[in-house]
Design a protein around this motif. Sequence first.
Motif, short mmCIF file in Angstrom:
data_model
loop_
_atom_site.label_atom_id
_atom_site.label_comp_id
_atom_site.label_asym_id
_atom_site.label_seq_id
_atom_site.Cartn_x
_atom_site.Cartn_y
_atom_site.Cartn_z
N SER A 60 28.75 12.79 -1.59
CA SER A 60 27.81 12.36 -2.63
C SER A 60 26.39 12.65 -2.19
O SER A 60 26.08 12.58 -1.00
N PRO A 61 25.50 12.94 -3.14
CA PRO A 61 24.09 13.16 -2.79
C PRO A 61 23.40 11.84 -2.43
O PRO A 61 23.64 10.81 -3.06
N VAL A 62 22.57 11.90 -1.40
CA VAL A 62 21.76 10.76 -0.98
C VAL A 62 20.32 11.26 -0.87
O VAL A 62 20.06 12.23 -0.15
N TYR A 63 19.41 10.63 -1.57
CA TYR A 63 18.01 11.05 -1.56
C TYR A 63 17.26 10.34 -0.44
O TYR A 63 17.17 9.11 -0.43
N TYR A 64 16.76 11.14 0.49
CA TYR A 64 16.11 10.62 1.70
C TYR A 64 14.63 10.39 1.40
O TYR A 64 13.87 11.33 1.16
N ILE A 65 14.20 9.12 1.43
CA ILE A 65 12.83 8.76 1.09
C ILE A 65 12.14 8.24 2.35
O ILE A 65 12.40 7.12 2.81
N SER A 66 11.28 9.07 2.92
CA SER A 66 10.57 8.70 4.14
C SER A 66 9.51 7.65 3.83
O SER A 66 9.12 7.45 2.67
N SER A 67 9.01 7.01 4.87
CA SER A 67 7.98 5.99 4.67
C SER A 67 6.72 6.61 4.08
O SER A 67 6.01 5.96 3.29
N GLU A 68 6.43 7.89 4.43
CA GLU A 68 5.24 8.55 3.91
C GLU A 68 5.34 8.85 2.42
O GLU A 68 4.34 8.85 1.70
N LYS A 69 6.56 9.11 1.94
CA LYS A 69 6.74 9.50 0.53
C LYS A 69 7.23 8.35 -0.35
O LYS A 69 7.51 8.55 -1.52
N ARG A 70 7.31 7.17 0.23
CA ARG A 70 7.85 6.05 -0.53
C ARG A 70 7.04 5.77 -1.79
O ARG A 70 7.58 5.48 -2.85
N GLY A 71 5.71 5.86 -1.67
CA GLY A 71 4.86 5.58 -2.83
C GLY A 71 5.17 6.47 -4.00
O GLY A 71 5.11 6.05 -5.17
N SER A 72 5.54 7.74 -3.73
CA SER A 72 5.86 8.67 -4.80
C SER A 72 7.09 8.23 -5.58
O SER A 72 7.17 8.41 -6.79
N PHE A 83 16.26 4.79 2.56
CA PHE A 83 14.87 4.39 2.82
C PHE A 83 14.63 4.21 4.32
O PHE A 83 15.41 3.56 5.01
N GLU A 84 13.53 4.80 4.79
CA GLU A 84 13.02 4.48 6.12
C GLU A 84 12.27 3.15 6.05
O GLU A 84 11.80 2.76 4.98
N PRO A 85 12.12 2.47 7.18
CA PRO A 85 11.31 1.24 7.20
C PRO A 85 9.83 1.59 7.18
O PRO A 85 9.43 2.75 7.27
N GLN A 117 5.30 -3.51 -0.51
CA GLN A 117 6.00 -3.83 0.74
C GLN A 117 7.47 -4.10 0.46
O GLN A 117 7.85 -4.55 -0.61
N PHE A 118 8.30 -3.81 1.48
CA PHE A 118 9.71 -4.14 1.43
C PHE A 118 9.99 -5.38 2.26
O PHE A 118 9.37 -5.61 3.30
N GLN A 119 10.93 -6.18 1.80
CA GLN A 119 11.50 -7.27 2.58
C GLN A 119 13.00 -7.08 2.59
O GLN A 119 13.59 -6.67 1.58
N ILE A 120 13.62 -7.36 3.71
CA ILE A 120 15.08 -7.28 3.81
C ILE A 120 15.64 -8.66 4.04
O ILE A 120 15.11 -9.45 4.83
N GLY A 121 16.72 -8.97 3.31
CA GLY A 121 17.31 -10.30 3.44
C GLY A 121 18.56 -10.42 2.61
O GLY A 121 19.18 -9.43 2.22
#
Length: 231
Positions: free
Chosen positions: A100-112, A139-141, A184-188
């Motif tokens: 399956s395709p997984v879209y890799y979203i780096s911390s630098e491109k997260r805003g996009s 998602f990267e942290p 911002q992201f929160q994990i929980g």
Amino acid sequence: MSYVGKNIKKIRSVKNLNQSQFADLFDLKRASIGAYEEGRAEPKIATLMEIAKHFGISTDDLLNKELSVNDLFHFDIFKKDYVKSSSNQLRPKKMPLSFSPVYYISSEKRGSYFETKDLDQFLKLSLPLPALKSDYLAFEPHAGLPWINEQGRVLDLLIVRELEDKKEWPIAMHKKVILWQDGQFQIGRIEAKDRKPGLRDFRNSEFQELEAKKQRLFLVLYELANVLSNN
């Protein structure tokens, strides 16, 4: 300059193998693997060819290219023994029928992603995961602030799916999620307090009520550790 030592260490991290386990695959001594990784020795040509063949990597890349996590995602190391290894962070409960395709979203491109949500701009990985109606996202942290799971383990990537329809949010009850709010992201984990659903943050155990108008919610499906390190 040869990168074979760094690449062996990276492959071990991705495959969750210690030096002894890696050495056993090729009838080598653990000390030899340590020497390769520390640059004190290099494998013989026959050993290089065995390692490259076993993991589906070209001998040239193994020797002359510092392999990144993106490179490794495209090699066969995620196809071999994918379900057999109980320690594999990506192991699904059932054998996937296809990649399956997984879209890799780096911390630098997260805003996009949050501004346009145009997935075509992101690197598309192909991983052996069950098919979903929605998209897999990796998602990267935040830079300098790694993901920390419930057991306190540091994670490099989270593979998630977004619960875009707020009517889906109840299915996240008692499950691991990442919550996006105010950039911002929160994990929980989602739980209820005074009958109101909210996020119990893994970092500080604080409880935050869910507010559908201000937040974006992502269900955590898979966790990855030790795949982005440059060491």
